[in-house]
Structure formats: C-alpha cells, structure tokens
Design an enzyme around this catalytic site. Sequence first.
Site, PDB file in Angstrom:
ATOM      1  N   ASP A  82      30.863  29.161  25.922  1.00 58.46           N
ATOM      2  CA  ASP A  82      29.901  30.028  25.636  1.00 58.46           C
ATOM      3  C   ASP A  82      30.327  31.370  25.070  1.00 58.46           C
ATOM      4  OD1 ASP A  82      30.945  30.178  27.863  1.00 58.46           O
ATOM      5  OD2 ASP A  82      29.623  32.225  28.688  1.00 58.46           O
ATOM      6  N   GLU A 144      31.329  30.722  31.194  1.00 58.43           N
ATOM      7  CA  GLU A 144      32.611  31.831  31.301  1.00 58.43           C
ATOM      8  C   GLU A 144      32.452  33.158  30.596  1.00 58.43           C
ATOM      9  OE1 GLU A 144      36.662  34.484  29.989  1.00 58.43           O
ATOM     10  OE2 GLU A 144      34.205  34.177  28.816  1.00 58.43           O
TER      11      GLU A 144
END
Length: 383
Positions: A82, A144
Amino acid sequence: MKNKLPPFIEIYRALIATPSISATEEALDQSNADLITLLADWFKDLGFNVEVQPVPGTRNKFNMLASCGQGAGGLLLAGHTDTVPFDDGRWTRDPFTLTEHDGKLYGLGTADMKGFFAFILDALRDVDVTKLAKPLYILATADEETSMAGARYFAETTALRPDCAIIGEPTSLQPVRAHKGHISNAIRIQGQSGHSSDPARGVNAIELMHDAIGHILQLRDNLKERYHYDAFTVPYPTLNLGHIHGGDASNRICACCELHMDIRPLPGMTLNELNGLLNDALAPVSERWPGRLTVDELHPPIPGYECPPNHKLVEVVEKLLGAKTEVVNYCTEAPFIQTLCPTLVLGPGSINQAHQPDEYLETRFIKPTRELITQVIHHFCWH
C-alpha cells in the site's frame, strides 16, 4: 516461465499504475487486490507457490506469501503493497505513471515501497529456484500505512519460522536493526456544562485537563530520566502533546475536553508497561474526579524493535554492504516480523522521499539493490 516476466522497468511501471492507497478515511481507502494479483501471477511464473490471505478487519485487503524450496529456516523478503494518499495539487507528475527523469524514477510508491518487489522479481531471473537448499519466502502485506493489519495478522497466524528476514523499506541501502515504537492515545475528560456566571454549578473539563497535562508532563520527564538507548539520536522515549480541543463558547462551562498524545518507546519497553505508567500518572485526576477521565487508543500500538547486533544476519549484511547497521526513529512492520525470526530493515530509496509529493527513487540504487538481493538469497538459501 521466466521468459514471461516483463522487463524490470515494465514491472515497476505496472506496480505504480495499480493504485493501492491505505487511508483511515473510507472514501480514500482502496483494496490492494489488483496489486496482489499482479505479484501473485509473476511469482507463479517464476515457479513459486503462492498463497493469498484475506486480512480480517480491513476493506478488502490481502497479504500474499510466495514460497519456493523445502525444509526449515530460509530467508523471508517482505514489504507492504500500500501507499499513502497523495495531494493532487502538489504533484507535478501523474502519481500513477512511472516517469524517469534526470536519474530518478517518479511515482507514488516508487520508494515507499512498491519498487522493492520489482527489484526482487528482477533479481530472481538469474536464480535457479529449483536448486535452493533452504526455502525463500516473499511476503507482500496490506495496510502498513494505517494499522499494519497485514503484518500483524500474518505474524499471528503463520507457522513459518525462517532463519531471518529483510524488510525492504527505503533506507538508502543502509541496514537498520532497531527502531522506536509508537503509541497514540486520546485522553478525554467529561465535565458538566453550565453558565459561566456561576462556575460552582458545573465542572470545567478544561481545568481538569490542565491538571491532567501536568501529570502527563511529569511522566515525560520520568521517561527521559529512566530509559536510555544511546544509539538513537534522541536516546530516550519521547512524549508529545499533539492536539487538544475543548468547549464551544466563552460563556459556557466546558463540558468536554480531549487531548491527543503519542509516546515513542525504545526497543525492549513493553506496551503493557507504558500503559501502566500512563494510567499511574493520571491516577490522581481519576481519583479526584471518578468516572470523568478516559484513555483510548487512537491507533493500534506498534512496539519498539531490535535485531540482536551479533546475529548472523547483521554480520552478513554488514559485510556485504561494507556498512554498519543503524537505528532509526520511524516505525516499520519489523516488530511483527521479528516475532518470527531476526529481522533487518534494508531497501533502496530514501525515507526522505516517503509520503512526499513527486516521490522518487534514484536510479543509482538499481544495480546495488539487485546485487544485494541476489547475494542474500545465495547466502541464506543456497548453503
């Protein structure tokens, strides 16, 4: 088949072109499913077994584990899929189009940290994975940038215990073996509203918060006195008061006041210990005003992390790079992967580019990163 794998720059381009933004705001948050599919197909083409793991509690997010080789131990290469959201008005290039200019590769996630997967895939072209003596694992995680839900869930559920792991966050290829953690809390005080002309008829939440802040600042001083780790540039736990709001009018007794604060603990400090210290610090206010003070997490806490400085992984990487390991103040998924095996944080690109408009990775990292990945695979999976 390896000949089905696109060229390095096309892999990179496809990763950047596939949005996978993580955000606490639902309107901005995106699934990483398309990116996971891309990675899964490429690793399958290289002969890896691939498992895609839905991550509970997320908005359609997934982890991917690609594995090759048999037996115990081996090497885990990990990273997150991400990115943070982007400010469209501050980018001068399309964030989702990989653009090369003046020795730099521009795009959202070029440094932090989609590019790491392009480097891994490119390095594996020259590795005969059928001859691995120990297994090689590639982990791609979700979320994350917000909750670290992907790494947390993987660490909680996997039976894997590799010999060691490397997380490819942008460290400018300087190995990191420790970092601080992060705890963020909301302190809320519920008072009793009333007309300001008669203060005795209410309970002013701002005044109670003033008392609470005094105790919190005393805790900050105590943390600085009690805990030290000299390798850090700021060698003690920090405590920051970041946001406060209370009341709605000058002629009303404030009924509610809220303070947001964070603590960045050193490696080795437990989250339970810190929560206990905070509760002890606020106990005088809670005892004087029962039921009016609450403490809640703003985000899931991240513990501090440390890889033993004498571990073989540290020795091998320091020798390969000719550089000593460092400690840093920012957070990564390392505390969760470290519960499985000794872990280093090491990857191309600069942390100074993370979360910035016109994010880029300098092309000077391409050759040494590819060489490093090849070397660590040979060292930990071929012997």
